[in-house]
Structures are given as C-alpha cells and as structure tokens.
Enzyme design. Structure first.
Site, mmCIF file in Angstrom:
data_model
loop_
_atom_site.group_PDB
_atom_site.id
_atom_site.type_symbol
_atom_site.label_atom_id
_atom_site.label_comp_id
_atom_site.label_asym_id
_atom_site.label_seq_id
_atom_site.Cartn_x
_atom_site.Cartn_y
_atom_site.Cartn_z
ATOM 1 N N HIS A 159 66.725 -8.100 -40.198
ATOM 2 C CA HIS A 159 65.361 -7.616 -40.449
ATOM 3 C C HIS A 159 65.323 -6.111 -40.230
ATOM 4 C CE1 HIS A 159 61.091 -6.940 -40.127
ATOM 5 N NE2 HIS A 159 61.219 -6.546 -38.883
ATOM 6 N N GLU A 181 72.139 -3.197 -61.679
ATOM 7 C CA GLU A 181 72.810 -4.210 -60.858
ATOM 8 C C GLU A 181 71.850 -5.203 -60.199
ATOM 9 O OE1 GLU A 181 73.047 -1.021 -57.213
ATOM 10 O OE2 GLU A 181 74.385 -2.729 -57.134
ATOM 11 N N HIS A 191 63.072 -2.108 -41.596
ATOM 12 C CA HIS A 191 61.883 -1.465 -42.164
ATOM 13 C C HIS A 191 62.294 -0.389 -43.174
ATOM 14 C CE1 HIS A 191 60.129 -2.264 -37.828
ATOM 15 N NE2 HIS A 191 60.259 -3.386 -38.507
ATOM 16 N N HIS A 205 55.321 -4.266 -43.545
ATOM 17 C CA HIS A 205 56.102 -4.290 -42.294
ATOM 18 C C HIS A 205 57.594 -4.054 -42.577
ATOM 19 C CE1 HIS A 205 57.134 -6.374 -38.224
ATOM 20 N NE2 HIS A 205 58.191 -5.747 -38.686
ATOM 21 N N GLU A 237 61.933 -11.441 -32.277
ATOM 22 C CA GLU A 237 61.904 -12.178 -33.551
ATOM 23 C C GLU A 237 62.948 -13.301 -33.570
ATOM 24 O OE1 GLU A 237 59.512 -11.698 -35.420
ATOM 25 O OE2 GLU A 237 58.877 -9.603 -35.240
#
Ligand code: 2HA
Ligand code: ZN
Length: 292
Positions: free
Chosen positions: A160, A190, A162, A231, A137
């Site tokens: 990134h 918050e 999951h 994803h 990525e």
C-alpha cells in the site's frame, strides 16, 4: 561430558549456525523496496505499508522459528474481527506501524517485523525492536492475502502506498472503475498488458478499520490493484517486483494523464490497438472495460 550436556552443546551449535537475518534476501528486498518507494515520493512520513509472505524453511535458516519474542493482538485502529484461519501459521515480514519508509534501510530491525499469524493475534519472531507493532493496516493486508490466495496460490505480496499522480488523478477524474481503467490504459502502451484485469476503486473510507479491509479484499478477488479514493493504492502480486511494477505502471500512466489532462487531446491509443496488444501478449483482459 554427560548426555544432557552434549544435547545442550548441540543446541548451542545449532543456534550458532543461524545465518544473519540482516543478510536475508527478503530483508534486503524490503529495505530496497521501501527505499525506492520513498525516493519516488509514494511514502511520505509513515505513509504506506508492505506485507510479504515468507517461506517457513527459508526463515528457519535465519531464525529459531520456535522462539516467540512476544504476542501482539491482531488489531488495526479498531479491534480486528475477521477469520484468519487460512493464514494461521503463515510467516510474514511486515512494515511497522508509525514507521517511516525513509528509515527502513538504515534500521530494519526497528522498522520491520517478522510475524507468524496465530488464532488470536500474531507472534513476533524478529524485529519491532523498540516495542513496535505491525502496520495498523495489517487486518486489511491479511484479508487481501486471503482473497488473492484464493485466486492465485502463488500470491505473496500486498503493498500500500500514496503515489502522487495516482492520487492527483482521483481529484479530477471520475472514480468509475471502467472509465478510470480505460483512461490509464490509454496513457501508456504497456498498461493493458501489465494490468489487463484493470483497477478497482473504493470510495473514500476510514483507513485502519475492518470495514475498509473487507471492502478492499472483496475488490481484490477481482483486481490486483485497488485504489482507495483520495488516499492511495493497494497492489498484490507473486513477488515484490511484480507488485511494485503494477503500482509503478499505474503511477506512470497517471503522471501522463496529469501532464496532459488540461490540454486538448489530439492523439490517443485506440481500443482496437489495445486489442492487438492483448492478442499479441496472449493475456486475458477486461473486455467490458473497452468500448468496441
Ligand atoms: O500506514 O498509509 O493507510 C500508514 C498508511 C495508512
Ligand atoms: Zn495509506
């Protein structure tokens, strides 16, 4: 000793003067963060990736930044095709492709790499010891860095992962940016203060490609958080803590949502209350994401 010998000796002394890169704060931060993310269940197997822009002078305390171990073409799953010009010469520490977050802490030199962006690829300065490469990525990450740096010159981290509840929520909640953000904001007091810019959402797309990189970076010019539907999530920030904290807060809100979504909702945080919060903390927020 001749003049040349003296220069050689001085060179060796300089080499010897480098600090141990494994003790560098940025390596420790990568180890601690990946371990935390794994422990939280956000990064199963080789899921997730982090890129962290480093200060050249700081890296120079640990490494000879003129010593390029090898060059690596800039490619995700497909050949990358975008202009990296604004990042040329910038140094990043990046998780490796196919590597498990679970394993970073015990073997940072195999699972992480320190790279410098060049015109036609990246130059490896340290790491990926087993012949590895940066995350698939990386094109997405670099495009996100460029997009965020335009908005915030202090941005350094793109992350990134999951996260479980955020992903679960993708399956049961409409994937509309306003509605999704609004629901998250309602889940913890918050939230509107932590991510007043809301959450961007991309439809399911093929990962590791230029297209998803372009789409993510376009969203990143508006949001620091972008969901890749079914994803995971991308976050960007100035520091590792800020970026981690953004994702952590979304995930917490998504968890409350998933714990409550199949029961009648009796109470909620009202939009007027959210306005009181942003006024108290003095933050700019997406007014169009509230229904006032
Ligand atoms: O690096 O999470 O999106 C593994 C992934 C790809
Ligand atoms: Zn992923």
């Amino acid at each position: 000793m001749g003049f040349l010998d003296e220069i050689k000796k001085a060179g060796k002394d300089i080499k010897r003067a480098f600090k141990d890169v494994l003790s560098a704060p940025f390596v420790k931060e990568m180890c601690d963060t990946t371990a935390n993310m794994y422990r939280l269940g956000w990064d199963e197997r080789n899921g997730g990736n982090i890129s962290y822009m480093l200060d050249e002078a700081e890296v120079g305390e640990y490494l000879d930044i003129n010593n390029v171990i090898r060059k690596i073409p800039l490619a995700g799953v497909n050949e990358a095709n975008f202009d990296v010009a604004p990042l040329i010469g910038k140094i990043f520490i990046v998780t490796g492709t196919g590597k498990y977050f679970k394993n970073v802490k015990d073997d940072p030199e195999t699972n992480l790499g320190i790279i410098r962006v060049a015109k036609d690829g990246v130059e490896l300065l340290w790491g990926y010891k087993d012949g590895g490469r940066p995350t698939s990525e990386l094109p997405s990450h670099l495009m996100c860095h460029m997009a965020r740096l335009k908005i915030d010159p202090q941005n350094r981290v793109v992350m990134h992962c999951h996260p479980t509840n955020t992903l679960a929520m993708n399956y049961v909640h409409e994937l509309d940016e306003k509605k999704f953000t609004h629901t998250l904001w309602e889940m913890c007091t918050e939230c509107i203060v932590v991510f007043p810019d809301g959450v961007g959402i991309l439809p399911w797309m093929l990962c590791g490609t230029n297209d998803i990189g372009v789409a993510t970076s376009e969203k990143m010019s508006e949001f620091r958080l972008v969901i890749w539907a079914m994803h995971g999530i991308y976050g960007a920030g100035k520091t590792m803590d800020e970026t981690f904290g953004l994702i952590e807060t979304v995930e917490k809100a998504a968890q409350i949502y998933m714990l409550t979504c199949n029961r009648p909702r009796i109470n909620t945080i009202k939009d007027e209350d959210m306005v009181k919060l942003v006024e108290l903390f003095g933050v700019e927020y997406r007014k169009d994401f509230l229904d006032l």
